[in-house]
Design a protein around this motif. Sequence first.
Motif, short mmCIF file in Angstrom:
data_model
loop_
_atom_site.label_atom_id
_atom_site.label_comp_id
_atom_site.label_asym_id
_atom_site.label_seq_id
_atom_site.Cartn_x
_atom_site.Cartn_y
_atom_site.Cartn_z
N GLU A 1 0.74 -1.20 0.02
CA GLU A 1 0.11 0.15 -0.08
C GLU A 1 0.78 1.33 -0.04
O GLU A 1 0.41 2.28 -0.67
CB GLU A 1 -1.03 0.12 1.25
N GLY A 2 2.00 1.29 0.82
CA GLY A 2 2.83 2.28 0.91
C GLY A 2 3.34 2.74 -0.65
O GLY A 2 3.54 3.63 -0.85
N LEU A 3 3.60 1.58 -1.42
CA LEU A 3 4.25 1.95 -2.58
C LEU A 3 3.29 2.89 -3.43
O LEU A 3 3.70 3.62 -4.29
CB LEU A 3 4.38 0.69 -3.45
N ALA A 4 2.15 2.56 -3.32
CA ALA A 4 1.00 3.17 -4.23
C ALA A 4 0.80 4.55 -3.76
O ALA A 4 0.50 5.45 -4.54
CB ALA A 4 -0.13 2.55 -4.07
N ARG A 5 1.23 5.04 -2.52
CA ARG A 5 0.91 6.05 -2.13
C ARG A 5 2.05 7.46 -2.04
O ARG A 5 2.00 8.45 -1.75
CB ARG A 5 0.44 6.49 -0.66
N VAL A 6 3.20 6.82 -2.46
CA VAL A 6 4.29 7.69 -2.40
C VAL A 6 4.28 8.79 -3.31
O VAL A 6 3.92 8.86 -4.51
CB VAL A 6 5.74 6.88 -3.13
N ASP A 7 4.45 10.07 -2.75
CA ASP A 7 4.66 11.20 -3.66
C ASP A 7 5.87 12.00 -3.68
O ASP A 7 6.24 12.92 -4.32
CB ASP A 7 3.46 12.21 -3.50
N VAL A 8 6.88 11.54 -2.75
CA VAL A 8 8.21 11.96 -2.71
C VAL A 8 9.13 10.82 -2.32
O VAL A 8 8.96 9.87 -1.52
CB VAL A 8 8.43 12.97 -1.30
N LEU A 9 10.16 10.86 -3.00
CA LEU A 9 11.18 9.80 -3.19
C LEU A 9 12.49 10.27 -2.90
O LEU A 9 13.01 11.16 -3.68
CB LEU A 9 11.33 9.08 -4.37
N CYS A 10 13.08 10.01 -1.70
CA CYS A 10 14.33 10.55 -1.28
C CYS A 10 15.29 9.64 -1.59
O CYS A 10 15.28 8.25 -1.23
CB CYS A 10 14.41 10.80 0.30
N LEU A 11 16.54 9.94 -2.36
CA LEU A 11 17.50 8.94 -3.01
C LEU A 11 18.71 9.14 -2.23
O LEU A 11 19.32 10.55 -2.13
CB LEU A 11 17.54 9.17 -4.47
N ASP A 12 19.40 8.19 -1.92
CA ASP A 12 20.74 8.37 -1.27
C ASP A 12 21.66 8.31 -2.72
O ASP A 12 21.60 7.23 -3.31
CB ASP A 12 21.28 7.41 -0.35
N LYS A 13 22.51 9.04 -2.98
CA LYS A 13 23.35 9.31 -4.22
C LYS A 13 24.07 7.91 -4.36
O LYS A 13 23.98 7.02 -5.27
CB LYS A 13 24.21 10.26 -4.40
N THR A 14 25.15 7.56 -3.39
CA THR A 14 25.74 6.41 -3.41
C THR A 14 25.17 4.97 -3.36
O THR A 14 24.39 5.05 -2.21
CB THR A 14 26.99 6.65 -2.51
N GLY A 15 25.21 4.30 -4.10
CA GLY A 15 24.61 3.26 -4.28
C GLY A 15 23.41 2.98 -5.14
O GLY A 15 22.78 1.89 -5.08
N THR A 16 22.62 4.12 -5.08
CA THR A 16 21.32 4.40 -5.99
C THR A 16 21.34 5.01 -7.09
O THR A 16 21.21 4.46 -8.03
CB THR A 16 20.43 5.09 -4.78
N LEU A 17 21.88 6.09 -7.12
CA LEU A 17 22.02 6.77 -8.44
C LEU A 17 23.43 6.39 -8.95
O LEU A 17 23.59 6.36 -10.39
CB LEU A 17 22.10 8.31 -8.42
N THR A 18 24.23 6.23 -8.29
CA THR A 18 25.57 5.82 -8.79
C THR A 18 25.78 4.16 -8.40
O THR A 18 25.04 3.63 -7.39
CB THR A 18 26.62 6.47 -8.18
N ALA A 19 26.39 3.62 -9.07
CA ALA A 19 26.65 2.04 -8.92
C ALA A 19 27.70 1.93 -7.87
O ALA A 19 28.58 2.70 -7.38
CB ALA A 19 27.33 1.37 -10.07
N GLY A 20 27.47 0.66 -7.08
CA GLY A 20 28.20 0.41 -6.05
C GLY A 20 30.07 0.50 -6.38
O GLY A 20 30.28 -0.10 -7.46
N GLY A 21 30.73 0.62 -5.45
CA GLY A 21 32.19 0.84 -5.66
C GLY A 21 32.41 2.14 -6.44
O GLY A 21 31.65 2.81 -7.00
N MET A 22 33.86 2.37 -6.28
CA MET A 22 34.34 3.46 -6.75
C MET A 22 35.51 3.29 -7.51
O MET A 22 36.18 2.23 -7.08
CB MET A 22 34.59 4.59 -5.94
#
Length: 770
Positions: free
Chosen positions: A283-304
């Motif tokens: 149910e929570g999935l359907a109601r989401v209107d703000v998504l907070c992303l952590d950059k490292t590991g989410t927008l960027t691939a794991g490892g550097m």
Amino acid sequence: MVGLTLDGLTAAQVAAAKPNDVPRRSSRSFSAIIRANVFTLFNLVIGVLWALILIFGEWQDGLFGLVIVANALIGIVQELRAKRTLDKLAVVNEAPVRVRRDGAEREIHPREIVLGDLILLAPGDRLLVDGDVVRSDGLEVDESLLTGEADPVHKKPGDHVLSGSFVVAGSGAFVATKVGTDAYAVRLAEEASKFHLAHSELREGVSNFIKYITWLVIPIGALLIYSQLSSSVDFGTAITGAVAGIVTMIPEGLVLMTSIAFAVGVVRLGRRRCLVQELPAIEGLARVDVLCLDKTGTLTAGGMELDEVLPLRHDQPVTDALTALCHADPQPNATAQAIRDRYATPAEGWTAGESVPFSSARKWSGTDFGERGAWVLGAPDVLLHDGDGYDRAAALATTGARVLALCRADRLPDPGDGAAVALEPVALVTLKQRVRPDADETLRYFAKQGVTVKVISGDNPEAVAAIATGLGIPDGDRFLDARTLPDDDQQKLGELLEDHAVFGRVTPQQKRKFVAALQARGHTVAMTGDGVNDVLALKDADLGIAMGAGSPATKAVAQVVLLDNKFATLPYVVGEGRRVLANIERVSNLFLTKTFYAIVLSLAVGVAGVMFPFAPRHSTLVNALTIGIPAFFLALAPTLERARSGFVRRVLRFAVPSGVLCAAAVLVSFWLAHRGDSTLVQDQTSAVITLFLATWWVLVLIARPLTWWRVLLVGSMAVAFGLGLSLPFVRDFFALEPGNLVKDLTAVGVAVVAAVLISAAVKVAGTLRT
């Protein structure tokens, strides 16, 4: 602790020790599933009514009993499918535990921990059992999920540690003193962690419907039974009429369809390697209107990957110091590992002494190498305050690179007072971060769906903004340094969060405050993350989403885990939640329309003391074609509608007027047919024709938008009813006698008028999305 060695238990001691036997929270037992689907109040009521029909009526009128058996079987099968999926994924998700046994380090399954095991700890590890610390190398444990205290606790040998806490810095080892259900966290959360279908608006709404309807069925059913016995000389006919009204009042398939929708959602997400650890998360999935992303590991691939080392002082052993510093950490983080991959062997003479491990709150780590000095590696805007090094680091950060400063000092800074000692900048280190190839498309999906994205990172805000802008995140160039944000003004913080999309230098405690501030402004917040610094925010968010490669602590507190680490899975996750909620609302409208027309009919018939307008077999036929079969397809249909609050209110605004108008149409049709020279079966046939057409129109309204398959669905239901009226053996089976043209057309005309009024009522209420 006297006489304890660091070799751990022997094989013989392990075999004799108490195991860590803790029930998984992802699913309930087989017996619990059987009980939940079979032993219900409605099944008991319907079972009694079924027995009455078999004793006093005709067996054809007992078909509704078979429907209940089928419902229970379908519910059990679907939930068992979901249980198998959840249990398999839960095993994959459980991070192995490092222990020392027979003097050797090994990885074991969490359930293989035994009392007395020597358990090794590293940053990000979640403590699964209670114990006593026997070794500490700068070990810091966060106990906030248990005690509410925000600051990490430094643990020394002899200190007690509790299950449910997690390591934020340093390393160490402890001996398990309480395992299984004796562990602190298990006792604390024993009830809360049990499997449950949902504590949510949707599930609570359905439960309230069932509760109130149950209380209505009892007095109305008693009134109906009395009136039918009083108005009929035939006891069997009286019982049949009473049972028809009571059975129709019960929304027996509503709970089934709700459970199936949740279970199928779990299975579908499981196929995409997405573990839903708590079914309310759907149910929570359907109601989401703000998504907070952590950059490292989410927008960027794991490892550097180490890019450049840029000396600021050419008279210092930059490479040797950097190599020694990263090899001094027994549990290197991604940054240290990237440097170790380039510089595999430290130079001779660099003997590590006192160390301060890296933590997300400090944003630096350091080691004292004796006469070679103390060396510190960390964020330039934390270690440096001005000068050429600071300016160069700021310029490099605007390119999106990860920039670190290597500094030398006479002594190691104290972990509690930051970098308060004089630090001499020696070099800048840049690392490459690989943006996930699926990030761009996924972010476009969320923008299209009206979900606002906030990038929250511990890195330099300019570097984060460069990546956000490159990915096309709306307002990605509007960034703030979290160190400038108010600590105690939630309203002001919420306003800044609304106006900006990127936040850098965010501490773990601030991430938690961000979630609270957004929730205070009425947002439903999802938080993604993979590091130990994300744990608190994931726990407080309406929906916590962890990466499968993330720390054990992160995966433990999240409601959803993306086991394959694919950011691109998130649109499917959100889409599945929206499908489940929107479709459950549709089928609730269907089932409760039936309940309300049955309540009105039963009250009217009971007060007037006349015969009930149709028999149970008629109800079974109409309900199957206008509710049962269509609801099964509608409950599983795809949809992109974002969920809205007010589920109960909207359903009632639709079902009450629709049900009242359907009941009125049936009563009018039955009364008009009864005025002429006709039999009870012929009068009931007129009522059944009106009932089908009116409820079929309700189905048409609920099925909108009428895509090709929905047109086919509702059209086939009409054809099936037409065949039922046309085929002699079907007419005989369901006791239908059409053929009187005037009465049949009158029944159709009454239904058309009812359909027009229902459409007008729905439009006024504005409850349905088209």
